[in-house]
Design an enzyme around this catalytic site. Structure first.
Site, PDB file in Angstrom:
ATOM      1  N   THR A 194      -0.301  -1.180   3.897  1.00 14.21           N
ATOM      2  CA  THR A 194       0.416  -0.017   3.723  1.00 14.21           C
ATOM      3  C   THR A 194       0.133   1.331   4.824  1.00 14.21           C
ATOM      4  O   THR A 194      -1.105   1.415   5.150  1.00 14.21           O
ATOM      5  CB  THR A 194       0.341   0.269   2.197  1.00 14.21           C
ATOM      6  OG1 THR A 194       0.607   1.842   2.171  1.00 14.21           O
ATOM      7  CG2 THR A 194      -1.207   0.297   1.747  1.00 14.21           C
TER       8      THR A 194
ATOM      9  N   SER B 166      -4.990   6.233  -3.477  1.00 11.57           N
ATOM     10  CA  SER B 166      -5.182   5.634  -4.970  1.00 11.57           C
ATOM     11  C   SER B 166      -5.897   4.451  -4.777  1.00 11.57           C
ATOM     12  O   SER B 166      -6.131   4.237  -3.748  1.00 11.57           O
ATOM     13  CB  SER B 166      -3.605   5.145  -5.348  1.00 11.57           C
ATOM     14  OG  SER B 166      -3.202   4.038  -4.648  1.00 11.57           O
TER      15      SER B 166
ATOM     16  N   TYR C 199      -5.219   1.427  -5.674  1.00  3.82           N
ATOM     17  CA  TYR C 199      -4.432   0.443  -4.871  1.00  3.82           C
ATOM     18  C   TYR C 199      -4.404   0.590  -3.273  1.00  3.82           C
ATOM     19  O   TYR C 199      -4.722  -0.669  -2.697  1.00  3.82           O
ATOM     20  CB  TYR C 199      -2.987   0.499  -5.317  1.00  3.82           C
ATOM     21  CG  TYR C 199      -1.828  -0.041  -4.091  1.00  3.82           C
ATOM     22  CD1 TYR C 199      -1.816  -1.602  -3.887  1.00  3.82           C
ATOM     23  CD2 TYR C 199      -1.141   0.658  -3.644  1.00  3.82           C
ATOM     24  CE1 TYR C 199      -1.070  -2.129  -2.823  1.00  3.82           C
ATOM     25  CE2 TYR C 199      -0.347   0.342  -2.420  1.00  3.82           C
ATOM     26  CZ  TYR C 199      -0.212  -1.108  -2.224  1.00  3.82           C
ATOM     27  OH  TYR C 199       0.750  -1.374  -1.070  1.00  3.82           O
TER      28      TYR C 199
HETATM   29  N1  NAD Z   1       7.596  -2.454  -1.652  1.00  2.00           N
HETATM   30  C1  NAD Z   1       7.084  -1.784  -0.930  1.00  2.00           C
HETATM   31  O1  NAD Z   1       7.816  -0.728  -0.638  1.00  2.00           O
HETATM   32  C2  NAD Z   1       5.849  -2.125  -0.072  1.00  2.00           C
HETATM   33  C3  NAD Z   1       5.464  -1.008   0.921  1.00  2.00           C
HETATM   34  C4  NAD Z   1       4.030  -1.424   1.407  1.00  2.00           C
HETATM   35  C5  NAD Z   1       3.261  -2.357   1.159  1.00  2.00           C
HETATM   36  N2  NAD Z   1       3.838  -3.301   0.284  1.00  2.00           N
HETATM   37  C6  NAD Z   1       2.909  -4.481   0.271  1.00  2.00           C
HETATM   38  O2  NAD Z   1       4.139  -5.518   0.300  1.00  2.00           O
HETATM   39  C7  NAD Z   1       3.565  -6.790  -0.489  1.00  2.00           C
HETATM   40  C8  NAD Z   1       4.534  -7.102  -1.648  1.00  2.00           C
HETATM   41  O3  NAD Z   1       4.995  -5.925  -2.098  1.00  2.00           O
HETATM   42  P1  NAD Z   1       6.215  -6.187  -3.374  1.00  2.00           P
HETATM   43  O4  NAD Z   1       7.082  -4.615  -3.280  1.00  2.00           O
HETATM   44  O5  NAD Z   1       7.087  -7.380  -3.057  1.00  2.00           O
HETATM   45  O6  NAD Z   1       5.547  -6.332  -4.671  1.00  2.00           O
HETATM   46  P2  NAD Z   1       5.625  -7.572  -5.530  1.00  2.00           P
HETATM   47  O7  NAD Z   1       4.900  -7.328  -6.895  1.00  2.00           O
HETATM   48  O8  NAD Z   1       7.056  -7.529  -5.974  1.00  2.00           O
HETATM   49  O9  NAD Z   1       5.477  -8.821  -5.057  1.00  2.00           O
HETATM   50  C9  NAD Z   1       3.908  -9.228  -4.883  1.00  2.00           C
HETATM   51  C10 NAD Z   1       4.069 -10.652  -5.788  1.00  2.00           C
HETATM   52  O10 NAD Z   1       2.702 -11.438  -5.637  1.00  2.00           O
HETATM   53  C11 NAD Z   1       2.368 -11.967  -6.878  1.00  2.00           C
HETATM   54  N3  NAD Z   1       1.082 -12.118  -7.058  1.00  2.00           N
HETATM   55  C12 NAD Z   1       0.124 -10.846  -6.925  1.00  2.00           C
HETATM   56  N4  NAD Z   1      -1.255 -11.475  -7.194  1.00  2.00           N
HETATM   57  C13 NAD Z   1      -1.017 -12.669  -7.185  1.00  2.00           C
HETATM   58  C14 NAD Z   1      -1.972 -13.808  -7.234  1.00  2.00           C
HETATM   59  N5  NAD Z   1      -3.399 -13.699  -7.197  1.00  2.00           N
HETATM   60  N6  NAD Z   1      -1.622 -14.987  -6.899  1.00  2.00           N
HETATM   61  C15 NAD Z   1      -0.257 -15.447  -6.701  1.00  2.00           C
HETATM   62  N7  NAD Z   1       0.577 -14.421  -6.811  1.00  2.00           N
HETATM   63  C16 NAD Z   1       0.248 -12.951  -6.899  1.00  2.00           C
HETATM   64  C17 NAD Z   1       3.010 -11.094  -7.865  1.00  2.00           C
HETATM   65  O11 NAD Z   1       3.364 -11.896  -9.104  1.00  2.00           O
HETATM   66  C18 NAD Z   1       4.469 -10.697  -7.070  1.00  2.00           C
HETATM   67  O12 NAD Z   1       5.531 -11.439  -7.434  1.00  2.00           O
HETATM   68  C19 NAD Z   1       2.137  -6.045  -1.351  1.00  2.00           C
HETATM   69  O13 NAD Z   1       1.068  -6.424  -0.891  1.00  2.00           O
HETATM   70  C20 NAD Z   1       2.547  -4.582  -1.247  1.00  2.00           C
HETATM   71  O14 NAD Z   1       1.243  -3.933  -1.558  1.00  2.00           O
HETATM   72  C21 NAD Z   1       4.932  -3.049  -0.292  1.00  2.00           C
END
Ligand code: NAD
Length: 391
Positions: free
Chosen positions: A144, A179, A181
């Site tokens: 991020t 944060s 996270y």
């Molecule tokens: N959405 C955004 O705007 C954004 C921005 C920057 C970074 N990210 C990063 O991108 C990634 C995906 O984000 P997202 O918005 O799709 O989040 P999300 O929570 O929708 O997707 C993450 C998925 O991983 C699964 N998960 C978590 N821990 C797990 C584990 N131990 N074993 C198996 N599955 C597991 C969750 O159930 C979830 O479905 C994350 O790492 C997030 O930090 C997202």
């Protein structure tokens, strides 16, 4: 390519799976449904009910004729992950599977410990599985932009060359996450860099900004294929939240002064960046960092854009400044470099009225599901105001 998507049920994971599958890659997805469980436990259900991952796989096969292999399990369980790795034998792994919410990580001790354990142990297990079963496999991990904080100098892509007493050295760019996270993203980046140096694994860390959007070319074929779309203050990202607020006539919740500036991208660009990174992998021993966003906006600018597009679509959008639940600079310098993905071939989607108009129309179609109790922020960063159990 054979691609394993970790977190394949999530907001970004599922559309990425369909996108790569449609492009002809052989795709397998893993998820443990953490995100769904957390939404149920915190009573912040997404806009649309989402079929199970197996059902989504079947729907996708019916629509596209292509198969996505589904595994349900926890990446923190190394035996499970080893089994998946041996069965899929991926050339590239996309690691989305972390606890992705800043407010969730600041809710209280249990959520903090879960975030640390889940995000760091899952990443450690992925590294060990790659090293054990296919050291040539390329890890594309979602990081991020939030790891950098808001320093008073330009933010480079991952590294900074420092001159000290007449000598020069390149270091990872200093991190100042805002944060817990975001801290885990800084820590898992350090861990990946460490193992690149120790074991010559290949890694691309995509330091992504907040993503907006819901429909992609693939999910547009059937709403049941749409991504999990949260608009609450825990899992919803800012622009998605503003669009929902505009549709229900709630004033847009700008935190504090609204001068907080970040780099944003359309969900379609996330998919493209991931594929570009997979197709042009990092070398052995290389820890490659890309700043993954398309354009920067302050929160005030985003709110104005939603107000403008809302007006075009017949919504009377108001903007309201609410006390900022976070600890962050509300006015600051922000100039991050983001050229690497453009050099790899990214053709960006920009935020304009048409894009916002489509989002507004999608949300309006499902607006009967919107729960107004989920709009205002619930989690505060300061210890004395912290909320341990939401609703
Ligand atoms: N959405 C955004 O705007 C954004 C921005 C920057 C970074 N990210 C990063 O991108 C990634 C995906 O984000 P997202 O918005 O799709 O989040 P999300 O929570 O929708 O997707 C993450 C998925 O991983 C699964 N998960 C978590 N821990 C797990 C584990 N131990 N074993 C198996 N599955 C597991 C969750 O159930 C979830 O479905 C994350 O790492 C997030 O930090 C997202």
């Amino acid at each position: 390519m054979k691609v394993l998507i970790l977190g394949g049920d999530g907001y970004l994971g599922w559309p990425t799976a369909m996108y790569l599958s449609w492009k002809g890659h052989e795709v397998a997805v893993v998820d443990n449904y953490f995100r769904r469980r957390a939404c149920t436990e915190l009573n912040c259900e997404p806009l649309l009910a989402v079929p199970s991952l197996h059902q989504r796989g079947e729907l996708w096969q019916a629509v596209s004729g292509r198969k996505i292999q589904v595994f349900i399990g926890d990446l923190c369980d190394y035996q499970f992950l080893s089994h998946v790795f041996q069965e899929v034998d991926p050339e590239g792994v996309v690691h989305y599977a972390e606890q992705p919410s800043a407010p969730y990580s600041m809710m209280g001790r249990e959520a903090a410990v879960f975030t640390l354990t889940n995000n760091l142990v899952s990443t450690c297990n992925v590294i060990h599985a790659v090293a054990e079963f296919n050291p040539d496999c390329h890890i594309v991990k979602l990081g991020t932009m939030g790891v950098y904080g808001t320093p008073n100098i330009d933010i480079e892509e991952g590294y900074l060359e420092v001159e000290h007493k007449g000598r020069k050295q390149k270091f990872l760019y200093p991190k100042a996450p805002g944060s817990l996270y975001h801290l885990t993203k800084a820590q898992d980046g350090d861990m990946l860099y460490f193992y690149c140096r120790m074991w010559d694994i290949r890694v691309t860390d995509l330091n992504q900004g907040p993503v907006y959007g819901v429909q992609t070319d693939e999910s547009g074929q059937d709403d049941r294929l749409a991504s999990i779309f949260n608009y609450d203050s825990i899992f919803g990202t800012v622009l998605n939240r503003f669009v929902v607020q505009a549709v229900v006539g709630h004033p847009l919740t700008v935190y504090g002064n609204g001068g907080q500036t970040r780099g944003y991208l359309n969900i379609a660009d996330t998919m493209a960046c991931v594929e570009l990174s997979l197709l042009q992998p990092a070398g052995r021993g290389e820890y490659r960092v890309f700043n993954q966003f398309v354009e920067t906006f302050s929160v005030n600018e985003l709110a104005e854009k939603v107000r403008g597009a809302g007006r075009q679509s017949g919504f009377d959008v108001k903007i309201n400044k609410v006390p900022n639940p976070r600890r962050e600079a509300e006015e600051h310098y922000y100039n991050p470099v983001h050229t690497n993905l453009f050099e790899l071939g990214l053709k960006p989607h920009y935020l304009n009225e048409a894009v916002l108009g489509d989002m507004l129309a999608f949300v309006k179609k499902h607006s009967a599901n919107i729960n107004l109790d989920l709009i205002l922020p619930q989690v505060h960063w300061k210890t004395e105001n912290r909320c341990n159990s939401i609703r």
